[in-house]
Design an enzyme around this catalytic site. Structure first.
Site, PDB file in Angstrom:
ATOM      1  N   ASN A  24      -4.941  42.733  16.475  1.00 38.82           N
ATOM      2  CA  ASN A  24      -5.025  42.671  15.029  1.00 38.82           C
ATOM      3  C   ASN A  24      -4.364  43.834  14.318  1.00 38.82           C
ATOM      4  OD1 ASN A  24      -5.871  41.128  12.955  1.00 38.82           O
ATOM      5  ND2 ASN A  24      -7.938  41.928  12.857  1.00 38.82           N
ATOM      6  N   THR A  73      19.595  35.820  42.190  1.00 38.65           N
ATOM      7  CA  THR A  73      19.318  34.726  41.261  1.00 38.65           C
ATOM      8  C   THR A  73      20.464  33.727  41.345  1.00 38.65           C
ATOM      9  OG1 THR A  73      18.363  36.406  39.846  1.00 38.65           O
ATOM     10  CG2 THR A  73      18.660  34.229  38.904  1.00 38.65           C
ATOM     11  N   LYS A  86      23.123  31.333  40.208  1.00 33.58           N
ATOM     12  CA  LYS A  86      23.892  31.092  38.992  1.00 33.58           C
ATOM     13  C   LYS A  86      24.893  29.970  39.269  1.00 33.58           C
ATOM     14  CE  LYS A  86      22.224  35.004  37.169  1.00 33.58           C
ATOM     15  NZ  LYS A  86      21.274  35.008  36.061  1.00 33.58           N
ATOM     16  N   LYS A 110      22.827  29.461  35.936  1.00 26.88           N
ATOM     17  CA  LYS A 110      21.387  29.224  35.958  1.00 26.88           C
ATOM     18  C   LYS A 110      21.009  27.831  35.492  1.00 26.88           C
ATOM     19  CE  LYS A 110      20.685  32.261  31.928  1.00 26.88           C
ATOM     20  NZ  LYS A 110      19.890  33.422  31.545  1.00 26.88           N
ATOM     21  N   LYS A 117      16.390  33.217  44.059  1.00 30.68           N
ATOM     22  CA  LYS A 117      15.474  33.120  42.926  1.00 30.68           C
ATOM     23  C   LYS A 117      15.902  32.044  41.941  1.00 30.68           C
ATOM     24  CE  LYS A 117      14.077  35.945  38.945  1.00 30.68           C
ATOM     25  NZ  LYS A 117      14.801  35.186  37.934  1.00 30.68           N
ATOM     26  N   ASP A 149      16.198  31.051  38.195  1.00 27.16           N
ATOM     27  CA  ASP A 149      16.262  31.812  36.958  1.00 27.16           C
ATOM     28  C   ASP A 149      14.994  31.561  36.156  1.00 27.16           C
ATOM     29  OD1 ASP A 149      17.426  32.674  34.185  1.00 27.16           O
ATOM     30  OD2 ASP A 149      18.795  33.361  35.740  1.00 27.16           O
ATOM     31  N   GLU A 150      14.651  32.501  35.274  1.00 24.34           N
ATOM     32  CA  GLU A 150      13.389  32.353  34.536  1.00 24.34           C
ATOM     33  C   GLU A 150      13.355  31.096  33.669  1.00 24.34           C
ATOM     34  OE1 GLU A 150      16.086  35.100  32.169  1.00 24.34           O
ATOM     35  OE2 GLU A 150      15.545  34.787  34.267  1.00 24.34           O
ATOM     36  N   HIS A 192       8.427  37.232  36.639  1.00 24.27           N
ATOM     37  CA  HIS A 192       9.542  37.584  35.764  1.00 24.27           C
ATOM     38  C   HIS A 192       8.990  37.966  34.403  1.00 24.27           C
ATOM     39  CE1 HIS A 192      13.191  37.342  33.375  1.00 24.27           C
ATOM     40  NE2 HIS A 192      13.853  37.437  34.494  1.00 24.27           N
ATOM     41  N   ARG A 193       9.664  38.928  33.738  1.00 27.03           N
ATOM     42  CA  ARG A 193       9.108  39.448  32.481  1.00 27.03           C
ATOM     43  C   ARG A 193       9.852  38.925  31.252  1.00 27.03           C
ATOM     44  NH1 ARG A 193      11.150  45.758  31.998  1.00 27.03           N
ATOM     45  NH2 ARG A 193      13.330  45.380  32.498  1.00 27.03           N
TER      46      ARG A 193
END
Length: 443
Positions: free
Chosen positions: A116, A166, A168, A170, A194, A196-197, A287-288
């Site tokens: 808040n 990763t 590609k 992707k 991996k 991709d996200e 993954h962020r």
């Protein structure tokens, strides 16, 4: 007329919530906020306002305050320190009593502390720089499904960073072609590939087809190399039920690891998935995606070290943590600060690395930091030196962009990492001789 119980009207927060004499308790959750108040708002009032609005306070005294013990439940601003070089900024330290938070819920922790106050009128900007999570609270979380040691034992890989890639492009590959790229990279010598996200389940490649072809690629590469291989199958989905369905299917295929986008997916979904992964022996790669929306501004939002601590509690075995390479020196110390917060049991307060509080994780498993994004084989010496063995180095374009193809790209990365580790173990200086080490290895 009824006797007046208390005076109505707006009351200064600092009368109740600014307590410089307060001695923090071992069970308190401590927060360090970077506060930029509006002109004319004194630091004590701004700091107290943050403490109040993120705990028990509202803008006036209410009758029901008399039905509880504010002293027991209120957040307290217990210290204020100026920020060097900034006229109108200061760090406000706030202590929250443990009982304000639901056990085992990162969601509730964040709703309370940052839910808040960030829209508060008296503040121009607000940034949460760090949180101290006491063992009394961290012990209510499962944490990472497996942690660093268990992962190494599962994979039977020791003494070097793990390698990933990763796939590609992707978006746009069919499942079969995608599986082929996975196979080539794993066969060439990588430990992981991996999703991709943003690969979830799109019209050109539905999740189930991708999972099946990737599992086939993993099994083929394992059979040919004699090593354990994995592909981060992204289980992130539009609903928690769909996410669990994907994770369950991955387990049925017998793959070792799944993946989740923890910020877009949300902490509640992430914690559920982490519990499932521990119960079923799956590793969890995190993954962020979306982190920069929250952590990029220097004076507003939250620092990534807070998101990293939250992830360690919510649960993940790998998390993306930036690359350091090619950036400024200062960035390096700060990045290594939160990398230590992810991996180590006990981290000393060290302001030069951005660590505001000593953090004791007790026995919570560690998380492997993942270096990913724009790195390639010539960065390998620096990455080995900066991140050490307990890390995952991910080269997307740095593998698939090899002029001879995917498998040779994977071979190049594996040869480079082994050469760097060997050179380091022999006592050579990677910072100085790194390029030479890579050149020798490539002959």
């Amino acid at each position: 007329k009824a006797s007046v119980g208390f005076k109505a009207g707006v009351k200064d927060y600092r009368l109740t919530y600014y307590t410089p004499e307060y001695q923090t308790k071992d069970t308190d959750i401590l927060a360090a906020f970077r506060v930029t108040p509006q002109p004319g708002v004194p630091p004590e009032e701004a700091g107290a306002a943050v403490a109040a609005e993120s705990s028990t306070g509202t803008w006036t005294t209410v009758w029901t305050d008399g039905l509880t013990s504010l002293d027991r439940y209120k957040g307290r601003c217990y210290d204020i320190e100026p920020v060097a070089g900034e006229e109108s900024q200061f760090i406000a330290y706030v202590a929250y009593p443990l009982d304000l938070f639901e056990e085992g819920s990162v969601t509730n922790l964040f709703t309370s502390i940052v839910g808040n106050v960030f829209g508060f009128k008296a503040l121009r900007a607000l940034r949460l720089e760090d949180l101290r999570i006491p063992p009394a609270y961290s012990k209510t979380f499962q944490g990472p499904p497996h942690g660093i040691q268990v992962e190494r034992d599962k994979l039977n890989k020791y003494g070097r960073p793990l390698l990933g890639c990763t796939i590609k492009p992707k978006l746009g590959l069919s499942a079969k072609n995608y599986g082929r790229a996975v196979y080539e990279c794993l066969r060439g010598g990588l430990d992981f590939t991996k999703d991709d996200e943003n690969v979830n389940s799109q019209p050109f490649m539905r999740w189930r087809d991708r999972f099946v072809f990737c599992a086939e690629a993993i099994n083929k590469a394992q059979a040919e190399t004699g090593e354990i291989k994995g592909h981060y199958l992204n289980a992130t989905a539009g609903t928690c039920e769909e996410m669990m369905k994907r994770a369950i299917f991955a387990r049925e295929l017998g793959v070792p690891i799944v993946m989740h986008d923890y910020l877009t997916g949300g902490f509640t979904a992430n914690t559920s998935l982490a519990h499932y992964c521990r119960d079923n022996g799956l590793l969890l790669h995190i993954h962020r995606a979306m982190h920069a929306v929250i952590d990029r501004q220097r004076n507003h939002g939250m620092h990534f070290r807070v998101l990293a601590k939250a992830l360690r509690m919510s649960g993940g075995d790998h998390v993306h943590a930036g690359t350091v390479v090619g950036k400024l020196e200062g960035e390096r110390d700060v990045t290594l600060g939160f990398v230590d917060l992810l991996r180590d049991d006990f981290i000393e307060k060290d302001r030069s690395r951005g660590i505001y509080f000593t953090q004791d994780w007790v026995s919570m498993p560690g998380v492997l930091p993942v270096a990913s994004g724009g790195i390639h084989v010539w960065h390998m010496p620096a990455l080995t030196e900066i991140f050490g063995d307990d890390s995952v180095l991910q080269f997307g374009g740095g593998t698939l962009g090899h002029p001879w193809g995917n498998a040779p790209g994977a071979v190049a990365n594996r040869v480079a990492v082994e050469a760097c580790v060997q050179a380091r173990n022999e006592g050579r200086d990677l910072a100085r001789e790194g390029n030479e080490v890579i050149r020798e290895a490539s002959k």
